[in-house]
Design a protein around this motif. Sequence first.
Motif, PDB file in Angstrom:
ATOM      1  N   TRP A  80       0.863  -1.188   0.000  1.00  0.00           N
ATOM      2  CA  TRP A  80       0.000   0.000   0.000  1.00  0.00           C
ATOM      3  C   TRP A  80       0.893   1.230   0.000  1.00  0.00           C
ATOM      4  O   TRP A  80       2.108   1.139   0.187  1.00  0.00           O
ATOM      5  N   TRP A  98      -6.073   3.673  -6.050  1.00  0.00           N
ATOM      6  CA  TRP A  98      -6.137   2.233  -6.321  1.00  0.00           C
ATOM      7  C   TRP A  98      -7.201   1.867  -7.354  1.00  0.00           C
ATOM      8  O   TRP A  98      -6.947   1.046  -8.244  1.00  0.00           O
ATOM      9  N   LEU A 140      -2.519  -6.384   0.404  1.00  0.00           N
ATOM     10  CA  LEU A 140      -3.186  -5.082   0.371  1.00  0.00           C
ATOM     11  C   LEU A 140      -3.870  -4.812   1.708  1.00  0.00           C
ATOM     12  O   LEU A 140      -4.386  -5.729   2.348  1.00  0.00           O
ATOM     13  N   ALA A 188      -6.929  -2.550   2.776  1.00  0.00           N
ATOM     14  CA  ALA A 188      -7.977  -1.668   2.282  1.00  0.00           C
ATOM     15  C   ALA A 188      -9.271  -1.983   3.023  1.00  0.00           C
ATOM     16  O   ALA A 188      -9.620  -3.153   3.208  1.00  0.00           O
TER      17      ALA A 188
END
Length: 361
Positions: free
Chosen positions: A80, A89, A110, A112
């Motif tokens: 990230w 993204w 990732l 998120a």
Amino acid sequence: MTPTWSDGISDRGAVSAGNLFLDDAWVDAFARHQPTGPLEPFALTMGQVRLPFGWARETMRGLPVRVMRVLGDPLADQCWFDPGAAWDWPAAVAALSQGPACDVVVLSELHAGEEERDAITRAARNAGLRPQWRLCGQAPVVSLKTAGGDLKFEDYSSTLRRRLKRSRKKLDEAGQVTVEHHLPTPSEVDPLLERIKSIEDRSWKGDEGTGIFSAARLPFMRDVSHRLAEQGALELYFLNLDGVSISYRYGFRHAGRFLDYNLAYLPDYHHLSPGRLLLEEIVKTSRQEGLEAVDASRGSLERPHILRDWPCEIREHYRLTLYRNTPKGRLLHLLETRVRPVVLSLRQRFAKKTEDTRAGP
């Protein structure tokens, strides 16, 4: 900003990713040291920041496919960008449909939230990609600051306090205990890595051939260690008993945190809990030196990081697999999302039926 593709990663931007595993030291060393020879990477660039990729032929579910992965996978713990990098993204994922020819794109580790994952999913589908999300890790992060000030031993759970006291007593009874803490210069790296490798080779990681200091990975680890030592970012700890190093933790000092990347200990000392005790020394030293957190960097789902025992928050890591609109990409997506769940369900039913039959009436 519109993402663009470029060959190679030599045309670097002025803005750091803000993530050790996406910055030049890590990426360049990884590209240089691969068992099959140096990689010829390429990058997705947005503004002055780039996300580097490597390409390889792999077998997935018995199917030979062309796979594109973020450069560094699977040795990189995180994928990230710092908010200052202004990375978008959803736009980046949409651009993956226009990248180098492949069947599958893998973005692992990732971090998120649900809202961002939904936005990425929509962008991927609108670009003709078939996305699949999987939780791939849970990383505990211990904040060294609390509402009442610095994190203290009294803030730990009663279970952890008892374990640490009991293990420390056993260790003290076994011999003279010392802890080494190094922020090495490049000239100091090689002897320290030799000690680390010696411990790892005799640990379960050496027995299973999963160590990061194995012959295949050692050139990369040596190179990246020298590069990070030049930046003052390599941080090492050793736990010694009667002058013998029985455990180490290899990590990085980055953005005010200790990132705990790797560890091993000699199996003869397992009963003394050297890993847990050395981690407590790291927590104490990091607090004394003004760091904000001790971060597991990433955490396996199969073997949870023991930093979970400390007061912590859990950061979830996800793997996003994007299936391109190619015959093999579509077939693999079908196998993963339709066929595999049915097979797993049938296996579970068969296992339960077998268990019930054995139990009898």
